[in-house]
Design a protein around this motif. Structure first.
Motif, PDB file in Angstrom:
ATOM      1  N   LEU A  12       0.826  -1.209   0.000  1.00  0.00           N
ATOM      2  CA  LEU A  12       0.000   0.000   0.000  1.00  0.00           C
ATOM      3  C   LEU A  12       0.862   1.261   0.000  1.00  0.00           C
ATOM      4  O   LEU A  12       1.981   1.253   0.510  1.00  0.00           O
ATOM      5  N   SER A  13       0.306   2.329  -0.510  1.00  0.00           N
ATOM      6  CA  SER A  13       0.959   3.637  -0.404  1.00  0.00           C
ATOM      7  C   SER A  13       0.956   4.060   1.064  1.00  0.00           C
ATOM      8  O   SER A  13       0.209   3.504   1.877  1.00  0.00           O
ATOM      9  N   ASP A  14       1.745   5.052   1.398  1.00  0.00           N
ATOM     10  CA  ASP A  14       1.790   5.531   2.790  1.00  0.00           C
ATOM     11  C   ASP A  14       0.415   6.021   3.248  1.00  0.00           C
ATOM     12  O   ASP A  14       0.004   5.766   4.380  1.00  0.00           O
ATOM     13  N   GLU A  15      -0.287   6.719   2.376  1.00  0.00           N
ATOM     14  CA  GLU A  15      -1.613   7.224   2.724  1.00  0.00           C
ATOM     15  C   GLU A  15      -2.593   6.076   2.970  1.00  0.00           C
ATOM     16  O   GLU A  15      -3.368   6.097   3.930  1.00  0.00           O
ATOM     17  N   ALA A  20      -5.493   2.090   6.663  1.00  0.00           N
ATOM     18  CA  ALA A  20      -5.616   0.709   7.134  1.00  0.00           C
ATOM     19  C   ALA A  20      -5.209   0.599   8.602  1.00  0.00           C
ATOM     20  O   ALA A  20      -5.854  -0.105   9.381  1.00  0.00           O
ATOM     21  N   THR A  21      -4.169   1.322   8.985  1.00  0.00           N
ATOM     22  CA  THR A  21      -3.691   1.272  10.372  1.00  0.00           C
ATOM     23  C   THR A  21      -4.684   1.937  11.309  1.00  0.00           C
ATOM     24  O   THR A  21      -4.978   1.403  12.384  1.00  0.00           O
ATOM     25  N   HIS A  22      -5.211   3.081  10.928  1.00  0.00           N
ATOM     26  CA  HIS A  22      -6.226   3.739  11.768  1.00  0.00           C
ATOM     27  C   HIS A  22      -7.455   2.835  11.940  1.00  0.00           C
ATOM     28  O   HIS A  22      -7.986   2.712  13.054  1.00  0.00           O
ATOM     29  N   ASP A  23      -7.895   2.218  10.855  1.00  0.00           N
ATOM     30  CA  ASP A  23      -9.037   1.302  10.944  1.00  0.00           C
ATOM     31  C   ASP A  23      -8.717   0.142  11.879  1.00  0.00           C
ATOM     32  O   ASP A  23      -9.555  -0.274  12.683  1.00  0.00           O
ATOM     33  N   PHE A  24      -7.491  -0.378  11.771  1.00  0.00           N
ATOM     34  CA  PHE A  24      -7.115  -1.516  12.619  1.00  0.00           C
ATOM     35  C   PHE A  24      -7.019  -1.099  14.086  1.00  0.00           C
ATOM     36  O   PHE A  24      -7.420  -1.858  14.965  1.00  0.00           O
ATOM     37  N   ILE A  25      -6.494   0.085  14.349  1.00  0.00           N
ATOM     38  CA  ILE A  25      -6.408   0.563  15.732  1.00  0.00           C
ATOM     39  C   ILE A  25      -7.808   0.666  16.340  1.00  0.00           C
ATOM     40  O   ILE A  25      -8.023   0.250  17.478  1.00  0.00           O
ATOM     41  N   GLU A  92      -6.502  -0.497  -3.031  1.00  0.00           N
ATOM     42  CA  GLU A  92      -5.398   0.463  -3.045  1.00  0.00           C
ATOM     43  C   GLU A  92      -5.614   1.654  -2.130  1.00  0.00           C
ATOM     44  O   GLU A  92      -4.673   2.358  -1.804  1.00  0.00           O
ATOM     45  N   ASN A  93      -6.851   1.876  -1.661  1.00  0.00           N
ATOM     46  CA  ASN A  93      -7.117   2.988  -0.753  1.00  0.00           C
ATOM     47  C   ASN A  93      -6.929   2.600   0.717  1.00  0.00           C
ATOM     48  O   ASN A  93      -7.113   3.425   1.608  1.00  0.00           O
ATOM     49  N   GLY A  94      -6.607   1.330   1.004  1.00  0.00           N
ATOM     50  CA  GLY A  94      -6.344   0.897   2.366  1.00  0.00           C
ATOM     51  C   GLY A  94      -7.492   0.202   3.060  1.00  0.00           C
ATOM     52  O   GLY A  94      -7.392  -0.168   4.226  1.00  0.00           O
ATOM     53  N   VAL A  95      -8.601   0.000   2.351  1.00  0.00           N
ATOM     54  CA  VAL A  95      -9.750  -0.709   2.912  1.00  0.00           C
ATOM     55  C   VAL A  95      -9.602  -2.193   2.585  1.00  0.00           C
ATOM     56  O   VAL A  95      -9.228  -2.551   1.467  1.00  0.00           O
ATOM     57  N   MET A  96      -9.904  -3.051   3.562  1.00  0.00           N
ATOM     58  CA  MET A  96      -9.839  -4.489   3.296  1.00  0.00           C
ATOM     59  C   MET A  96     -10.776  -4.827   2.147  1.00  0.00           C
ATOM     60  O   MET A  96     -11.851  -4.249   2.020  1.00  0.00           O
ATOM     61  N   THR A  97     -10.382  -5.786   1.327  1.00  0.00           N
ATOM     62  CA  THR A  97     -11.134  -6.067   0.094  1.00  0.00           C
ATOM     63  C   THR A  97     -12.483  -6.727   0.338  1.00  0.00           C
ATOM     64  O   THR A  97     -13.495  -6.258  -0.152  1.00  0.00           O
ATOM     65  N   ASP A  98     -12.524  -7.800   1.044  1.00  0.00           N
ATOM     66  CA  ASP A  98     -13.748  -8.589   1.124  1.00  0.00           C
ATOM     67  C   ASP A  98     -14.532  -8.421   2.411  1.00  0.00           C
ATOM     68  O   ASP A  98     -15.661  -8.876   2.513  1.00  0.00           O
ATOM     69  N   GLN A  99     -13.921  -7.823   3.412  1.00  0.00           N
ATOM     70  CA  GLN A  99     -14.555  -7.783   4.730  1.00  0.00           C
ATOM     71  C   GLN A  99     -13.901  -6.714   5.591  1.00  0.00           C
ATOM     72  O   GLN A  99     -12.861  -6.194   5.238  1.00  0.00           O
ATOM     73  N   SER A 100     -14.517  -6.443   6.714  1.00  0.00           N
ATOM     74  CA  SER A 100     -13.913  -5.529   7.682  1.00  0.00           C
ATOM     75  C   SER A 100     -13.037  -6.342   8.624  1.00  0.00           C
ATOM     76  O   SER A 100     -13.073  -7.578   8.618  1.00  0.00           O
TER      77      SER A 100
END
Length: 116
Positions: A12-15, A20-25, A92-100
């Motif tokens: 993934l790009s840094d953005e 993805a990291t914020h969502d995971f936190i 590519e935007n950092g969202v998981m593909t198939d699920q949360s």
């Protein structure tokens, strides 16, 4: 092989990694608050989890948004290693593909429950 526009966390790009990291936190803090992190013990990330949990405990007096920001700033690399070890695919935007993250976790939990 992944579909076009679908990548692993490390690609993934840094953005997008930031998203993805914020969502995971957010996911991690919800699971931490209910003491429901046992599925993560199946992955080789025990050091990272122990460090993150220590930081959460040490800063438990923070407002939830402050704690989230603190964890991102101070433990972002730990979370990156945790997410990377899960071997999940992302758009590519950092969202998981198939699920949360919650859906992924529940699926893993259900798989274990069937085996008991």
């Amino acid at each position: 092989m992944l579909q076009p526009g679908v990548v692993l966390f490390d690609q993934l790009s840094d953005e997008a990694k930031s998203r993805a990291t914020h969502d995971f936190i957010d996911f991690y803090l919800r699971k931490y608050s209910t003491k429901s992190l046992e599925i993560l013990t199946d992955y080789p990330i025990q050091y990272e989890i122990e460090q993150v949990n220590h930081d959460i405990q040490q800063n438990s007096n923070f407002h939830p948004d402050q704690l989230r920001d603190y964890l991102y700033q101070n433990d972002g690399e730990l979370f990156d290693r945790i997410i990377s070890s899960l071997d999940q695919s992302f758009m590519e935007n950092g969202v998981m593909t198939d699920q949360s993250y919650d859906e992924w976790y529940q699926k893993k939990y259900d798989e274990i429950s069937k085996g008991l």
